[in-house]
Write an enzyme that holds these catalytic residues in place. Structure first.
Site, PDB file in Angstrom:
ATOM      1  N   PRO A  41       0.852  -1.205   0.000  1.00 48.29           N
ATOM      2  CA  PRO A  41       0.000   0.000   0.000  1.00 48.29           C
ATOM      3  C   PRO A  41       0.879   1.243   0.000  1.00 48.29           C
ATOM      4  O   PRO A  41       1.739   1.391   0.869  1.00 48.29           O
ATOM      5  CB  PRO A  41      -0.800  -0.134   1.298  1.00 48.29           C
ATOM      6  CG  PRO A  41       0.058  -0.979   2.182  1.00 48.29           C
ATOM      7  CD  PRO A  41       0.820  -1.912   1.290  1.00 48.29           C
ATOM      8  N   VAL A  43       0.797   5.529  -0.459  1.00 47.67           N
ATOM      9  CA  VAL A  43      -0.007   6.750  -0.525  1.00 47.67           C
ATOM     10  C   VAL A  43       0.254   7.454  -1.846  1.00 47.67           C
ATOM     11  O   VAL A  43       1.414   7.631  -2.257  1.00 47.67           O
ATOM     12  CB  VAL A  43       0.317   7.670   0.664  1.00 47.67           C
ATOM     13  CG1 VAL A  43      -0.451   8.982   0.542  1.00 47.67           C
ATOM     14  CG2 VAL A  43      -0.019   6.982   1.976  1.00 47.67           C
ATOM     15  N   CYS A 124       3.602   3.086   9.189  1.00 45.35           N
ATOM     16  CA  CYS A 124       3.941   4.388   8.607  1.00 45.35           C
ATOM     17  C   CYS A 124       4.857   5.162   9.553  1.00 45.35           C
ATOM     18  O   CYS A 124       4.482   5.432  10.700  1.00 45.35           O
ATOM     19  CB  CYS A 124       2.677   5.198   8.330  1.00 45.35           C
ATOM     20  SG  CYS A 124       3.023   6.815   7.580  1.00 45.35           S
ATOM     21  N   HIS A 191       7.721  -5.387   7.881  1.00 44.61           N
ATOM     22  CA  HIS A 191       8.729  -4.563   7.221  1.00 44.61           C
ATOM     23  C   HIS A 191       9.972  -4.589   8.108  1.00 44.61           C
ATOM     24  O   HIS A 191       9.922  -4.136   9.258  1.00 44.61           O
ATOM     25  CB  HIS A 191       8.220  -3.136   7.048  1.00 44.61           C
ATOM     26  CG  HIS A 191       9.107  -2.272   6.212  1.00 44.61           C
ATOM     27  ND1 HIS A 191       8.743  -1.019   5.782  1.00 44.61           N
ATOM     28  CD2 HIS A 191      10.350  -2.485   5.715  1.00 44.61           C
ATOM     29  CE1 HIS A 191       9.717  -0.499   5.055  1.00 44.61           C
ATOM     30  NE2 HIS A 191      10.705  -1.367   5.018  1.00 44.61           N
ATOM     31  N   ASN A 224       8.721  -7.790   3.881  1.00 45.02           N
ATOM     32  CA  ASN A 224       8.766  -6.520   3.165  1.00 45.02           C
ATOM     33  C   ASN A 224      10.129  -5.871   3.402  1.00 45.02           C
ATOM     34  O   ASN A 224      10.548  -5.706   4.545  1.00 45.02           O
ATOM     35  CB  ASN A 224       7.637  -5.610   3.649  1.00 45.02           C
ATOM     36  CG  ASN A 224       7.604  -4.269   2.925  1.00 45.02           C
ATOM     37  OD1 ASN A 224       7.155  -3.280   3.460  1.00 45.02           O
ATOM     38  ND2 ASN A 224       8.090  -4.221   1.693  1.00 45.02           N
ATOM     39  N   ASN A 226      13.967  -4.715   0.865  1.00 42.74           N
ATOM     40  CA  ASN A 226      15.100  -5.193   0.054  1.00 42.74           C
ATOM     41  C   ASN A 226      14.662  -5.975  -1.187  1.00 42.74           C
ATOM     42  O   ASN A 226      15.430  -6.771  -1.722  1.00 42.74           O
ATOM     43  CB  ASN A 226      16.053  -6.082   0.871  1.00 42.74           C
ATOM     44  CG  ASN A 226      16.599  -5.385   2.104  1.00 42.74           C
ATOM     45  OD1 ASN A 226      16.510  -4.170   2.223  1.00 42.74           O
ATOM     46  ND2 ASN A 226      17.154  -6.156   3.021  1.00 42.74           N
ATOM     47  N   ALA A 248       7.581  -2.359  -2.631  1.00 40.12           N
ATOM     48  CA  ALA A 248       7.044  -0.995  -2.684  1.00 40.12           C
ATOM     49  C   ALA A 248       7.841  -0.179  -3.695  1.00 40.12           C
ATOM     50  O   ALA A 248       7.431  -0.009  -4.840  1.00 40.12           O
ATOM     51  CB  ALA A 248       7.088  -0.353  -1.303  1.00 40.12           C
TER      52      ALA A 248
END
Length: 567
Positions: A41, A43, A124, A191, A224, A226, A248
């Site tokens: 996800p 933004v 976040c 992450h 999540n 690398n 991402a």
């Protein structure tokens, strides 16, 4: 029935569906189809058009951008735009942020018919998340997180998942994950960075933290961090033992990361623009994606003109033209018609700049070293006089030259030194597009007398300022702008005439002999049958169609009426 926003009991409503819904391993295997390739996800970047593009190039599960639960609940327009999807956009997970269990539940209940799971953003690290107290800044409040996850788990008919960041301590990270699992989390995305690792201090993600979580929880775990190429996907799955990997930045710079390819950036860009035309999204989203796709091309000095075009473009047609120009410049090199003489300081294989490829950040240690050198350099600039910009440029030239994009001529002028950044940006935009009018809304008709947008209901096709001037001069009304100059003037004249007539009749009531002169020739005095006299004080005496009491009202009542009408 329970009110919307309150958790429902397990015996009724979604509780019945909850007993049948798959969870944990079954959710990952049945609902997600055993997916291994997830798009994070992001933004302003995970809109429908980009999700469809990613699915075409190997992505199996996509997330919506992070949605603010409170705004999602109260704003129908925000909710409609956030839930834009189609049949090809599945499996889909909707992600929310927030710190109130009831607000999050209301938002999730509105979203669950349109998705396969609801995700809670606990990763976040940005400053806005600190101010809003959500994201990674909730990871120390375990009681609140347990309440939020358990509330959603009890009431929703779709599984609840979480995306987290790690602590420095591996043991605390494992306890954190186990707490979320106990609260009802059905899948965990980890992450492998702390909340302090962001921007130039991002550094590498810790796969050892992710592996420790995977070995100590029973629910599916997605890694999540690398993931820059397909080899990273295989390496991460092997090293961590996770069910899947999430990308991402790697996906933003190369949507084919899960296919293992490096296609020309213009092919991906044109494909995305076609999807953006079919599934519209804000222009800023499109511009941001194109900047990342062409990152390595736009950093070259020979492409600074196209970089400026892309920065100031506002329409898909303009973006297409920029992409086509880049394609024309590099297609001969791509087809082998011309040799590409790229510069390289090592013997490693370097991809040409027009191919989609990952963006590799410099290590945090190198960034800190550069910042220290910059501070030392700025301290020495004083020897070049009062112009720090010129001094820094000369210092860089002495150090071996600079590859920075030259500043615009308007910025280098003497007058521009005292201008604000906002005004400088406007000057640059005007320089690149002198005939374009900035600041107007797209799709809105312009005023026929000025560059401002006209009123959508204005009969004169003018903005409000121009319409008000026209109505004042020509004595008109404009219902669209609610300008009633003509109506108010007519009302003023009517009350002025009544005021004058009332004063005349008031004087004549004191001197009856003057009544004949005050009454019009065509006026007819009508006396009722009960009173044969024509006494002017009788309330029933009328002059024409207007009675005397209308001309001679009570003084106080008349004054109150005038004050009410602002006359």
């Amino acid at each position: 029935m329970t009110e919307m926003g309150s958790p429902m009991p397990a015996e009724a409503g979604p509780g019945a569906a909850r007993a049948k819904r798959p969870g944990g391993e079954a959710f990952w295997r049945e609902t997600l189809g055993g997916a291994q390739r997830f798009v994070a996800p992001m933004v302003d970047a995970s809109e429908l058009a980009w999700r469809l593009l990613s699915r075409r190039h190997g992505a199996q599960v996509c997330y919506t951008p992070m949605l603010h639960s409170s705004v999602f609940v109260r704003d129908p327009k925000y909710r409609q735009e956030a839930l834009a999807t189609c049949a090809e956009d599945r499996p889909l997970i909707v992600q929310f942020c927030g710190n109130d269990s009831q607000t999050l539940l209301e938002a999730a209940l509105l979203a669950e018919p349109h998705c396969d799971a609801v995700d809670l953003n606990l990763g976040c690290p940005q400053a806005i998340a600190r101010r809003g107290r959500y994201g990674a800044f909730l990871q120390d409040d375990w009681d609140l997180l347990h309440d939020i996850v358990s509330t959603l788990h009890r009431a929703l008919s779709v599984p609840v998942t979480c995306k987290i960041r790690v602590f420095e301590d591996v043991g605390r990270t494992v306890e954190y994950a186990q707490m979320l699992e106990a609260a009802g989390c059905q899948m965990l995305t980890v992450h492998g960075r702390t909340r302090e690792q962001k921007g130039p201090l991002t550094g590498l993600a810790s796969w050892s933290h992710i592996k420790a979580v995977r070995e100590n929880v029973k629910i599916p775990v997605v890694a999540n961090g690398n993931i820059q190429c397909l080899q990273d996907v295989y390496h991460c799955l092997e090293e961590t033992g996770c069910h899947g990997v999430m990308s991402a930045e790697g996906n933003l710079y190369n949507p084919s990361v899960f296919e293992g390819g490096n296609p020309p950036a213009w092919d991906i860009a044109l494909e995305y623009l076609d999807l953006a035309e079919k599934h519209p999204c804000p222009t800023s989203y499109v511009r941001g994606h194109l900047f990342k796709l062409f990152q390595h091309c736009l950093c070259l000095p020979e492409n600074f003109d196209l970089r400026s075009q892309l920065a100031t473009g506002s329409y898909l047609k303009e973006f297409r033209n920029t992409v086509s120009e880049l394609k024309e410049r590099y297609l001969p090199f791509h087809n082998g018609e011309k040799p590409w003489m790229g510069k390289s300081d090592s013997f490693n294989l370097v991809l040409p700049p027009w191919l989609c490829q990952p963006y590799v950040r410099i290590p945090p240690e190198e960034h800190l070293k550069k910042m220290e050198e910059k501070q030392n350099r700025n301290a020495d600039i004083n020897q070049y006089g009062e112009d720090p910009v010129q001094g820094e440029a000369e210092k860089e030239n002495q150090d071996g030259g600079s590859h920075k994009r030259p500043r615009e001529s308007s910025v280098e002028s003497t007058e521009s030194k005292n201008m604000s950044r906002r005004k400088l940006r406007k000057l640059r935009r005007l320089k690149h597009n002198p005939d374009k009018i900035f600041g107007t809304r797209q799709g809105v008709e312009k005023c026929v007398k000025c560059p401002n947008p006209s009123g959508t209901k204005c009969l004169n096709h003018l903005c409000k300022a121009c319409c008000k001037t026209l109505c004042y001069v020509e004595e008109q009304d404009c219902p669209g702008h609610r300008i009633l100059i003509k109506t108010r003037r007519e009302t003023a004249r009517r009350y002025s005439a009544l005021d004058k007539k009332a004063h005349e009749l008031s004087d004549n009531s004191e001197h009856p002999e003057n009544l004949e002169a005050a009454v019009p020739d065509n006026a007819e005095l009508i006396a009722p049958a009960k009173s044969p006299s024509n006494d002017l004080t009788d309330e029933s005496v009328s002059v024409g169609a207007i009675s005397v009491e209308d001309y001679v009202p009570d003084t106080l009542q008349y004054q109150a009426t005038l004050e009410h009408k602002n006359f």
